[in-house]
Design an enzyme around this catalytic site. Structure first.
Site, PDB file in Angstrom:
ATOM      1  N   CYS A  21      10.189  23.093  39.228  1.00  0.00           N
ATOM      2  CA  CYS A  21       9.791  21.753  39.663  1.00  0.00           C
ATOM      3  C   CYS A  21      10.311  21.449  41.073  1.00  0.00           C
ATOM      4  CB  CYS A  21      10.199  20.725  38.624  1.00  0.00           C
ATOM      5  SG  CYS A  21       9.143  19.282  38.685  1.00  0.00           S
ATOM      6  N   HIS A  52       9.053  22.496  33.352  1.00  0.00           N
ATOM      7  CA  HIS A  52      10.490  22.444  33.025  1.00  0.00           C
ATOM      8  C   HIS A  52      10.795  23.286  31.787  1.00  0.00           C
ATOM      9  CE1 HIS A  52      11.923  19.078  35.652  1.00  0.00           C
ATOM     10  NE2 HIS A  52      10.625  18.880  35.722  1.00  0.00           N
ATOM     11  N   GLU A 104      13.514  24.416  30.783  1.00  0.00           N
ATOM     12  CA  GLU A 104      14.808  24.033  30.194  1.00  0.00           C
ATOM     13  C   GLU A 104      14.651  22.921  29.158  1.00  0.00           C
ATOM     14  OE1 GLU A 104      13.665  23.176  33.076  1.00  0.00           O
ATOM     15  OE2 GLU A 104      14.224  21.115  33.554  1.00  0.00           O
TER      16      GLU A 104
HETATM   17  N1  GLN Z   1       8.185  15.658  42.448  1.00  0.00           N
HETATM   18  C1  GLN Z   1       9.630  15.707  42.423  1.00  0.00           C
HETATM   19  C2  GLN Z   1      10.192  15.925  43.817  1.00  0.00           C
HETATM   20  O1  GLN Z   1       9.517  15.841  44.759  1.00  0.00           O
HETATM   21  C3  GLN Z   1      10.097  16.795  41.511  1.00  0.00           C
HETATM   22  C4  GLN Z   1      10.055  16.314  40.107  1.00  0.00           C
HETATM   23  C5  GLN Z   1      10.914  17.126  39.177  1.00  0.00           C
HETATM   24  O2  GLN Z   1      11.645  18.026  39.567  1.00  0.00           O
HETATM   25  N2  GLN Z   1      10.851  16.772  37.920  1.00  0.00           N
HETATM   26  O3  GLN Z   1      11.351  16.181  43.977  1.00  0.00           O
END
Ligand code: GLN
Length: 200
Positions: A84, A177, A179
């Site tokens: 992410c 994610h 995790e």
């Molecule tokens: N979109 C988020 C960011 O720009 C990331 C979201 C996440 O890691 N759950 O940091």
């Protein structure tokens, strides 16, 4: 083997537990530690960059001197898994005003990402896809989107006809994610990479 999790902000404890679970389920002895300094970074055989807020994580990586050293180690084949926000930071190209907000991309994986591509439509959702022919549970939270993939990048998981997990050498980048799922397949794959690399 010793695996580090960047401990700045975000899903740190969830990743520490997920790496431990993957170690147990594959009968490996894995030590997992938080990484906040260059000294911490030197002691680990692989690194997880968690989800969270990419701006915050990037600013502290720069302030603590970790940014440059992570790039150096990665160029020597050091395994890194970015999920992410961590996926955003691994990318070479960013859209959606990423750099204007103070994010300095590590620029390691040949992908382009849009920071909040799904987030504008829907905050979070779950789905299922396949990883190496096995079902994998996908949890998306304000997820970035992988917009384009360069030549040496293997797409491992797709959702809605778009890549959501890719591999380039010893680097894994994923927009979901793992995790937050009970299945350990993604973390186990990362441990395989760390093990292969540390035996070389
Ligand atoms: N979109 C988020 C960011 O720009 C990331 C979201 C996440 O890691 N759950 O940091």
């Amino acid at each position: 083997m010793k695996v580090g999790v960047i401990s700045i902000q975000g899903d740190v404890s969830e990743h520490i537990e997920a790496v431990q679970r993957a170690g147990t389920s594959t009968s490996r002895s894995v030590e997992v530690v938080g990484v906040r300094t260059i000294e911490d970074l030197e002691k680990v055989d692989g690194l997880v960059m968690p989800g969270g807020e990419s701006t915050t994580i990037s600013k502290l990586l720069q302030r603590w001197g970790l940014h440059d050293r992570v790039v150096e180690r990665a160029s020597e084949g050091f395994p890194i898994m970015g999920t992410c926000a961590g996926c955003i930071l691994l990318a070479k190209r960013g859209q959606g005003g990423i750099e204007e907000k103070g994010v300095k991309l590590l620029g390691l994986v040949d992908i382009g990402v849009d920071r909040n591509a799904y987030g504008r439509q829907v905050d979070s959702f779950e789905a299922t896809s396949t990883l190496k022919g096995e079902p994998v549970h996908l949890v998306f939270i304000r997820a970035p989107m992988i917009l384009d993939v360069g030549e040496g990048v293997e797409v491992l998981v797709e959702y809605d006809e778009k890549p959501v997990m890719v591999r380039q050498g010893n680097l894994l980048a994923l927009t979901f994610h793992p995790e937050l799922s009970t299945d350990s397949s993604v973390h186990s794959m990362f441990l395989d990479i760390v093990e292969d690399h540390s035996h070389r």
